[in-house]
Design an enzyme around this catalytic site. Structure first.
Site, mmCIF file in Angstrom:
data_model
loop_
_atom_site.group_PDB
_atom_site.id
_atom_site.type_symbol
_atom_site.label_atom_id
_atom_site.label_comp_id
_atom_site.label_asym_id
_atom_site.label_seq_id
_atom_site.Cartn_x
_atom_site.Cartn_y
_atom_site.Cartn_z
ATOM 1 N N ASP A 96 3.410 7.953 -1.045
ATOM 2 C CA ASP A 96 4.463 8.883 -0.650
ATOM 3 C C ASP A 96 4.575 9.904 -1.770
ATOM 4 O O ASP A 96 3.732 9.937 -2.679
ATOM 5 C CB ASP A 96 5.786 8.118 -0.452
ATOM 6 N N LYS A 110 0.836 -1.212 0.000
ATOM 7 C CA LYS A 110 0.000 0.000 0.000
ATOM 8 C C LYS A 110 0.867 1.258 0.000
ATOM 9 O O LYS A 110 0.730 2.142 0.847
ATOM 10 C CB LYS A 110 -0.963 0.007 1.195
#
Length: 197
Positions: free
Chosen positions: A66, A63
């Site tokens: 960023d 998952k």
């Protein structure tokens, strides 16, 4: 029940060595194995190589989310591990970066729409003014436009999303629980039979 649905074996263990005997017994019966965050943080890329080395297709459930450069570079590293699926959160910027990072590989990016442990109350608490279904639809449409491989979504959302996105994207449904079992932290889940139907 006739279906083309495939089951994914979830490895919730700190090391592949804890589950290797079971994996060897299941070889040829189960095709897919999911390596999640717990196992990956415990033993890193080696656990992915080890599971893939037994002969399974690996679904790496990290998952990622960023800044784009970090997602793209991390995705490039994962693509070298022989992973078939990699999850990222289905934010457009994140999906675009992951798609760029997977370029030239056979790895498919799956966008996590809304975690199955979230309901409308959880989204409101996080500052969203939309329902889970609305957010799933928005993210599914973005995933289609960006051209990633598929979506992770609650089995409760599959029918509604198929009518929105058609059959171009693969849909993977976590939150599957046997009837009368503990839901743990899942809020939007189904039994295996209901999910397949």
């Amino acid at each position: 029940m006739s279906t083309n649905a495939e089951l994914i074996l979830v490895l919730d263990a700190p090391s592949p060595r804890d589950v290797t005997p079971t994996l060897k017994r299941l070889a040829g019966t189960v095709t897919w194995v999911k390596v999640g965050l717990e196992m990956f943080t415990a033993c890193g890329p080696d656990c992915v190589r080890e599971v893939a080395g037994i002969g399974f297709k690996v679904f790496l459930d990290l998952k990622l989310h960023d800044i784009p450069n970090t997602v793209q570079k991390a995705t490039e590293q994962v693509a070298h591990l022989g992973v078939t699926f990699l999850t990222v959160h289905a934010y457009p910027q994140t999906m675009r970066a992951a798609k760029a990072g997977s370029h030239g590989s056979d790895m498919r990016i799956l966008g996590v729409t809304v975690m199955t442990s979230y309901d409308d109350h959880d989204l409101r608490e996080a500052g969203y003014d939309k329902t889970v279904r609305d957010v799933v639809r928005i993210r599914a449409q973005a995933a289609c436009e960006i051209g990633i491989g598929g979506l992770i979504l609650s089995p409760e959302d599959v029918s509604a999303m198929r009518s929105v996105i058609g059959h171009d994207l693969l849909l993977v449904t976590p939150g599957i629980r046997p009837a009368n079992s503990d839901s743990n932290d899942q809020k939007r889940f189904m039994t295996p039979r209901d999910a397949i139907q």
